[in-house]
Write a protein that holds these residues in place. Structure first.
Motif, mmCIF file in Angstrom:
data_model
loop_
_atom_site.group_PDB
_atom_site.id
_atom_site.type_symbol
_atom_site.label_atom_id
_atom_site.label_comp_id
_atom_site.label_asym_id
_atom_site.label_seq_id
_atom_site.Cartn_x
_atom_site.Cartn_y
_atom_site.Cartn_z
ATOM 1 N N PRO A 125 -13.616 -51.042 -20.842
ATOM 2 C CA PRO A 125 -14.414 -51.728 -19.814
ATOM 3 C C PRO A 125 -14.882 -50.742 -18.748
ATOM 4 C CG PRO A 125 -12.425 -52.983 -20.331
ATOM 5 C CD PRO A 125 -12.269 -51.634 -20.981
ATOM 6 N N ILE A 126 -16.120 -50.895 -18.308
ATOM 7 C CA ILE A 126 -16.693 -50.011 -17.293
ATOM 8 C C ILE A 126 -16.851 -50.734 -15.962
ATOM 9 C CG2 ILE A 126 -18.694 -48.626 -16.637
ATOM 10 C CD1 ILE A 126 -19.200 -48.165 -19.639
ATOM 11 N N SER A 127 -17.613 -51.826 -15.960
ATOM 12 C CA SER A 127 -17.831 -52.567 -14.716
ATOM 13 C C SER A 127 -18.382 -53.944 -15.013
ATOM 14 C CB SER A 127 -18.816 -51.827 -13.810
ATOM 15 O OG SER A 127 -19.114 -52.584 -12.640
ATOM 16 N N LEU A 128 -17.989 -54.888 -14.190
ATOM 17 C CA LEU A 128 -18.674 -56.168 -14.167
ATOM 18 C C LEU A 128 -20.072 -55.913 -13.612
ATOM 19 C CD1 LEU A 128 -18.021 -59.248 -14.617
ATOM 20 C CD2 LEU A 128 -17.657 -59.375 -12.152
ATOM 21 N N GLY A 261 -20.961 -57.891 -18.290
ATOM 22 C CA GLY A 261 -20.287 -56.644 -17.958
ATOM 23 C C GLY A 261 -20.662 -55.535 -18.914
ATOM 24 N N LEU A 262 -20.378 -54.328 -18.513
ATOM 25 C CA LEU A 262 -20.726 -53.145 -19.295
ATOM 26 C C LEU A 262 -19.459 -52.529 -19.876
ATOM 27 C CD1 LEU A 262 -23.443 -51.703 -19.829
ATOM 28 C CD2 LEU A 262 -22.892 -50.162 -17.937
ATOM 29 N N ASP A 274 -16.199 -43.329 -15.443
ATOM 30 C CA ASP A 274 -16.208 -43.405 -13.980
ATOM 31 C C ASP A 274 -17.600 -43.150 -13.408
ATOM 32 O OD1 ASP A 274 -13.507 -43.962 -13.974
ATOM 33 O OD2 ASP A 274 -12.895 -41.888 -13.621
ATOM 34 N N LYS A 275 -18.349 -42.238 -14.019
ATOM 35 C CA LYS A 275 -19.701 -41.964 -13.538
ATOM 36 C C LYS A 275 -20.598 -43.183 -13.735
ATOM 37 C CE LYS A 275 -23.876 -39.239 -14.349
ATOM 38 N NZ LYS A 275 -24.332 -39.465 -12.962
ATOM 39 N N ILE A 276 -20.523 -43.805 -14.920
ATOM 40 C CA ILE A 276 -21.353 -44.984 -15.173
ATOM 41 C C ILE A 276 -20.991 -46.095 -14.193
ATOM 42 C CG2 ILE A 276 -21.998 -46.757 -16.849
ATOM 43 C CD1 ILE A 276 -21.345 -44.725 -19.066
ATOM 44 N N ALA A 277 -19.681 -46.287 -13.959
ATOM 45 C CA ALA A 277 -19.236 -47.331 -13.027
ATOM 46 C C ALA A 277 -19.777 -47.069 -11.624
ATOM 47 C CB ALA A 277 -17.707 -47.408 -13.005
ATOM 48 N N PRO A 305 -13.438 -49.952 -13.349
ATOM 49 C CA PRO A 305 -13.015 -50.227 -14.730
ATOM 50 C C PRO A 305 -11.693 -51.001 -14.784
ATOM 51 C CG PRO A 305 -13.856 -47.993 -14.565
ATOM 52 C CD PRO A 305 -13.780 -48.525 -13.168
ATOM 53 N N GLN A 306 -10.780 -50.689 -13.874
ATOM 54 C CA GLN A 306 -9.479 -51.362 -13.872
ATOM 55 C C GLN A 306 -9.614 -52.837 -13.501
ATOM 56 O OE1 GLN A 306 -10.172 -48.475 -12.180
ATOM 57 N NE2 GLN A 306 -9.248 -47.096 -13.698
#
Length: 331
Positions: A125-128, A261-262, A274-277, A305-306
């Motif tokens: 998971p990256i981000s909502l 989400g991504l 982390d960069k994408i987030a 991501p967490q």
């Protein structure tokens, strides 16, 4: 000999330490260089739906920020399983991403007896991206003007009213079943093969009720083809500020939404994740982007991501309970 062996050991240690020292710098350089070529965003649904619409907004904005093309690749079918499987098996380098939603990530693992990938291990998971409250909508011919009036009508005519959904086991179906449980009503479920036919028959009056994301329903509501009685989130949505929440009306505390989400394939380097987030946070902080998503009924929201990982786990447990209690299975 001992002196020579000691010297060799020191040299080996120095080389190892040098390699370790270079690792953070290499990771940083890798993240800074990303992306150096086009990125593919797999949308596991056909063009035109709510997930596709949201995905294209994000793809456009990330593409501008990265100065790279973000290709939207629609791979619909099997409630998102086909597209999700493509990403699960893709090279974990950050160049193939998944636009997941509550169905692909939180519902399908309980809805299907077997998946082509391990849902616990296949993705990072990256981000909502956005929360998507659902609208409780009726055909304008239905006499109920509020959620409370609909509940009263359903109780006065148990089994005579029906509601459409895009298919058994989707978020709209499960939210409708939650609504029925908590209001003590019986409304017949009529599943369709997709959101388009489900809305079409609601507009035609063949069914009386439907729960669909505001993102999908906003155009029909604004055109007067459907009447929104309530939204299912814990806050009103900017697109329809006069439409109350179910929590305000008949079900205090009710909060059931969909989301986008991504995600990346498992094993994608953490620095790239982390960069994408971070870039998603920057994109969703832009007022024009927020306004665009909000106008369609979405609520922009970026997470770490967490945090996104925890959200998926919490919703998976929540909907697994509904699926088990209702004995719902994929059609």
């Amino acid at each position: 000999m001992l002196t020579r062996a000691f010297a060799i050991t020191l040299a080996t240690t120095a080389i190892s330490l040098g390699v370790l020292a270079q690792a953070p710098a290499q990771a940083q350089a890798q993240a800074q260089a990303y992306p150096s070529r086009p990125v593919t965003l797999v949308v596991p649904f056909p063009p035109g739906g709510g997930t596709d619409t949201g995905g294209r907004i994000i793809a456009e904005q990330l593409g501008r920020r990265w100065n790279q093309t973000v290709i939207v690749d629609n791979k619909g079918g099997a409630a998102g399983l086909i597209g999700a499987d493509v990403v699960a098996k893709a090279k974990p380098d950050g160049y193939t991403l998944l636009l997941g939603n509550i169905g692909t990530q939180a519902i399908n693992p309980s809805l299907y007896a077997k998946l082509p990938y391990d849902p616990d291990k296949a993705f990072t998971p990256i981000s909502l991206l956005a929360e998507l409250p659902l609208a409780m909508m009726v055909n304008p011919a239905v006499p109920a003007k509020t959620a409370a009036e609909f509940v009263a009508l359903a109780k006065s005519e148990p089994g005579k009213l029906s509601y459409s959904s895009a298919g058994a086991g989707g978020a709209p179906h499960l939210v409708a079943e939650m609504f029925k449980d908590q209001t003590g009503t019986f409304v017949l479920h009529v599943p369709y093969r997709g959101g388009g036919p489900a809305i079409a028959d609601l507009i035609a009056g063949h069914v009386q009720l439907s729960f669909m994301t505001v993102l999908e329903a906003s155009g029909h509501i604004k055109a007067g083809k459907l009447r929104a009685l309530a939204v299912t989130g814990d806050k009103r949505v900017p697109a329809f500020p006069d439409v109350p929440t179910l929590s305000e009306t008949v079900l205090p505390g009710f909060n059931a939404i969909s989301w986008l989400g991504l995600l990346a394939p498992a094993g994608t380097p953490q620095d790239i994740v982390d960069k994408i987030a971070a870039d998603v946070r920057a994109v969703l902080a832009d007022e024009a982007v927020k306004a665009r998503i909000a106008s369609l009924g979405g609520v922009p929201r970026a997470t770490s991501p967490q945090e996104f990982t925890r959200l998926i786990a919490d919703d998976r447990r929540r909907y697994a309970q509904i699926i088990r209690s209702r004995k719902i299975s994929a059609e």
